[in-house]
Each structure stands twice: as structure tokens, then as C-alpha cells.
Design an enzyme around this catalytic site. Structure first.
Site, PDB file in Angstrom:
ATOM      1  N   ARG A 125       0.261 -14.531  49.392  1.00 44.99           N
ATOM      2  CA  ARG A 125       1.004 -13.609  50.239  1.00 44.99           C
ATOM      3  C   ARG A 125       0.191 -13.292  51.501  1.00 44.99           C
ATOM      4  NH1 ARG A 125       1.576 -11.911  44.877  1.00 44.99           N
ATOM      5  NH2 ARG A 125       3.726 -11.784  44.123  1.00 44.99           N
ATOM      6  N   GLU A 129     -13.522 -21.466  50.249  1.00 43.58           N
ATOM      7  CA  GLU A 129     -14.784 -22.175  50.048  1.00 43.58           C
ATOM      8  C   GLU A 129     -14.838 -23.416  50.942  1.00 43.58           C
ATOM      9  OE1 GLU A 129     -17.655 -23.664  46.375  1.00 43.58           O
ATOM     10  OE2 GLU A 129     -15.484 -23.563  46.058  1.00 43.58           O
ATOM     11  N   GLU A 165       1.485 -22.576  50.215  1.00 43.55           N
ATOM     12  CA  GLU A 165       2.672 -21.783  50.525  1.00 43.55           C
ATOM     13  C   GLU A 165       2.234 -20.372  50.902  1.00 43.55           C
ATOM     14  OE1 GLU A 165       6.563 -19.728  48.364  1.00 43.55           O
ATOM     15  OE2 GLU A 165       5.480 -21.328  47.324  1.00 43.55           O
ATOM     16  N   ASN A 213       6.436 -11.074  53.421  1.00 53.48           N
ATOM     17  CA  ASN A 213       7.482 -10.085  53.189  1.00 53.48           C
ATOM     18  C   ASN A 213       7.716  -9.325  54.489  1.00 53.48           C
ATOM     19  OD1 ASN A 213       8.005 -10.404  50.267  1.00 53.48           O
ATOM     20  ND2 ASN A 213       5.841  -9.857  50.102  1.00 53.48           N
ATOM     21  N   GLN A 233       1.929 -26.992  44.781  1.00 55.33           N
ATOM     22  CA  GLN A 233       1.720 -25.854  45.683  1.00 55.33           C
ATOM     23  C   GLN A 233       0.828 -24.784  45.082  1.00 55.33           C
ATOM     24  OE1 GLN A 233       5.082 -22.634  45.454  1.00 55.33           O
ATOM     25  NE2 GLN A 233       6.116 -24.609  45.704  1.00 55.33           N
ATOM     26  N   HIS A 254     -10.316 -18.444  44.594  1.00 57.39           N
ATOM     27  CA  HIS A 254     -10.348 -18.916  45.974  1.00 57.39           C
ATOM     28  C   HIS A 254      -9.568 -20.215  46.113  1.00 57.39           C
ATOM     29  CE1 HIS A 254     -13.905 -20.900  44.035  1.00 57.39           C
ATOM     30  NE2 HIS A 254     -13.402 -21.956  44.656  1.00 57.39           N
TER      31      HIS A 254
END
Length: 348
Positions: A33, A169, A99, A103, A29, A123
Site C-alpha cells: 500500500r 534491500e 503492485e 486508497n 505479484q 522487505h
């Protein structure tokens, strides 16, 4: 430290990395955020063609996790995010997921996309057959660009923005590719201080294969591409520094590579350190993660190699998973392959 002490330390680290590699680590993974799950899920599923494979809602702790994965045509599993089958797939996959962490409380924080002075994360990337045609379709869908494929010195590749401003990219596949879908998640790029420390960690310890190595002395940087090869896949026979062979090999992979970018000279500056994406005011990218057969054994091996743990398996509310720090201080989540119990959870 004497020469004999350095040799002894290197030997003990090599032995510890060998123990770690026996636990079958696999790159599982990359975490970013996000501010708006609706916008981000639409971008990555409807625009970039990923599949939403699982969701975890931790309402008591105020956050949710959304996991997305690229599949080729005919390989997409029928999964209901949040189900036991989805959890089983997520923590057993031989591929790599994106992932997205949301929040719940809107604090007004604007997540940092990276690529400013001192930032480590660069990136993520997607491969496609025709960068120009795919970028035209992205633009028609409202996607904006940092760089279009016909701009700048590096023609034929592009950088798009996702809804949070992260750089995405767009890279051409090689003619060896047999991938049918338009896009597949193909890389995560992080900057490193010293290849002599980072490469042993990921190659010798985390079991990745160095599949491409590119040096640009005129521009003072080098790129190292590492991949977790699926079980049963023979290792590549080409020299990673063979430009054409290595580029063709990487461009045909379906799973993402980890691109480590080294700006020459940083290894000689004792005070230099990249920001890892978790500092106040610089939060955005959070971590990468690996599945292993035994989390406790993996953590013991990392410490024996001289590494540090940010979270031990027995610590916090989510016991049974850990966070290590790589040589640059990036967070590396360590999760038990298959999860725990009949619910296939990543924690006990």
C-alpha cells in the site's frame, strides 16, 4: 491425533498439493500500500528502473492499482497502462510485478513498513552489479538508508527506504549474471513460523523450486529461497544448502525469489503468530499473488490440503479471483492466467 491419522492427513495433503501444482502456479505479484502514487511511481521507475506496465482505477471503490515490472535491456514491452494489451501482459506474464495500491481517501493512516515485534513482512529487494556504486547513485538522488553497504556486520549489502518507508534491500548479483540493467526486482521476504508447513505449501503446492537454503544456528534463524522457474528452465542441479553454488544461482536470476525467514523456536510456540500486514494499525504489505490455470480447481485443492480461503472465487464484487491463506495467514491472491474474456480482466 494418532500416528496413522497424521500419516493419512499428510498423504491427503500431498495429493492435494500435487493437484494444485498441476495448475501451473507462478509467482506473479507482491502488493504494497502507498500514500502518494506520484512519489512511489517516480521512485520505482526513475530510481529503481522498473517499468509501469498497467493501471487499474476503481473509482467506485476508492482505490487504484499500479503494476511495475523489471525488464532487462531490449526486453521492455511497449505497453500503455490501462490498455487491453497491458492487461493481457499483466495476467499472462512469466515474471513477477510489484503492485502498488493507493486508497484515494486520505484517512491519515500511516502505512506500516514492517520489521517491528511480531511483524511478518520484512522487505523487497533489488539486485545490482556493484552495491557500493549503485548506493552512491541512490544517495545522490535523495534516497535515504536504513543501512549503507559499509555499515554493520554484513558488508556489501544495503537497505534503502522507499517513499513509504518500506525496506528495500540492495543485493549484489553473482558473477554468473548476464543482466544488463542496473537494478532488477529480486526478492520478497516474509517471516514464517514453521518451515515444515510453509515449504510444502509453496514448493509442493504452488510449484516453486527451493533454490537456496541457509542456516545460521549461532543467530537462531534460517532462510529459504524459492523461485518460480520460467517454463522450459531445467531445475538447478546444486544442493540448495551448497552455499557458493546456491548463492551464485540465485544471484544470477532475473525474476524475484520468495525469501522465507524462520526464527528458530517459533514452531514450538502454539500461541505464536506473525502479523500478516492487514491488521488495523499494521497495514502496509498486503499480499503476494499467483497465476493459475483454473482458480476454482486451485481453491478446491488448497482446501483439500487443509488450507483456508479468505475470499472464494464466487464472493464479493470481483468474482473469479480468490484469496487463500498460507500456513502463516499471509494473503495469497489466486488469479486466472490470461484473465477472463477479450478484455483480459482478472475477474468476471
Amino acid at each position: 491425533m494418532s500416528a496413522s491419522q497424521s500419516q493419512s492427513l499428510a498423504s491427503s495433503s500431498a495429493e492435494a498439493y500435487d493437484r494444485l501444482s498441476q495448475l501451473r502456479p507462478s509467482f506473479q505479484q507482491t502488493m504494497l500500500r502507498i500514500k502518494n502514487p506520484t512519489a512511489s511511481l517516480k521512485f520505482y521507475t526513475e530510481v529503481m528502473g522498473m517499468t509501469h506496465v498497467d493501471t487499474y482505477d476503481f473509482n467506485d471503490m476508492g482505490f487504484s492499482l499500479y503494476f511495475l515490472q523489471s525488464f532487462d535491456e531490449g526486453a521492455k514491452p511497449a505497453l500503455e497502462p490501462g490498455s487491453v494489451d497491458a492487461h493481457k501482459h499483466l495476467w499472462s506474464t512469466q515474471g513477477t510485478v510489484l503492485e502498488l495500491t493507493h486508497n484515494h481517501e486520505d484517512s491519515g493512516e500511516v502505512y506500516h513498513a514492517g520489521n517491528e515485534e511480531g511483524d511478518g513482512f520484512g522487505h523487497i529487494a533489488f539486485n545490482c552489479d556493484d552495491v557500493y556504486a549503485s548506493c552512491n547513485r541512490l544517495e545522490e538522488q535523495g534516497v535515504t538508508f536504513k543501512k549503507k553497504p559499509d555499515e554493520g556486520r554484513m558488508k556489501g549489502l544495503a537497505f534503502a527506504y522507499d517513499p513509504d518507508g518500506y525496506w528495500v534491500e540492495i543485493v549484489p548479483r553473482s558473477d554468473k549474471s548476464e543482466i544488463k540493467q542496473e537494478f532488477n526486482l529480486s526478492q520478497t521476504m516474509m517471516r514464517i513460523k514453521d518451515p515444515a508447513r510453509s515449504l510444502p505449501f509453496y514448493r509442493d503446492g504452488m510449484g516453486m523450486t527451493l533454490v537456496r537454503e541457509s542456516h545460521y544456528p549461532e543467530a537462531n534463524f534460517s532462510n529459504y529461497f524459492l523461485a518460480t522457474l520460467p517454463p522450459g528452465t531445467p531445475p538447478p542441479t546444486h544442493d540448495p544448502q551448497d552455499r557458493d553454488a546456491s548463492k551464485g544461482y540465485v544471484g544470477a536470476l532475473h525474476g524475484p525469489v520468495l525469501e522465507l525467514t524462520h526464527n528458530h523456536g517459533t514452531e514450538n510456540d502454539p500461541d505464536f503468530k506473525h502479523k500478516n500486514g492487514n491488521e488495523q494499525g499494521k497495514r502496509g504489505f498486503g499480499h503476494i499473488g499467483f497465476l493459475v490455470d483454473d482458480v476454482d480447481e486451485a481453491c478446491a485443492a488448497i482446501e483439500a490440503a487443509g488450507g483456508e480461503l479468505a475470499k472464494r472465487p464466487e464472493g464479493g464484487k470481483m468474482q473469479g479471483l480468490a484469496f487463500a491463506l498460507d500456513p502463516d495467514g499471509y494473503m495469497v491472491e489466486i488469479v486466472k492466467r490470461g484473465g477472463y474474456g477479450d478484455a483480459f480482466q482478472p475477474y468476471k
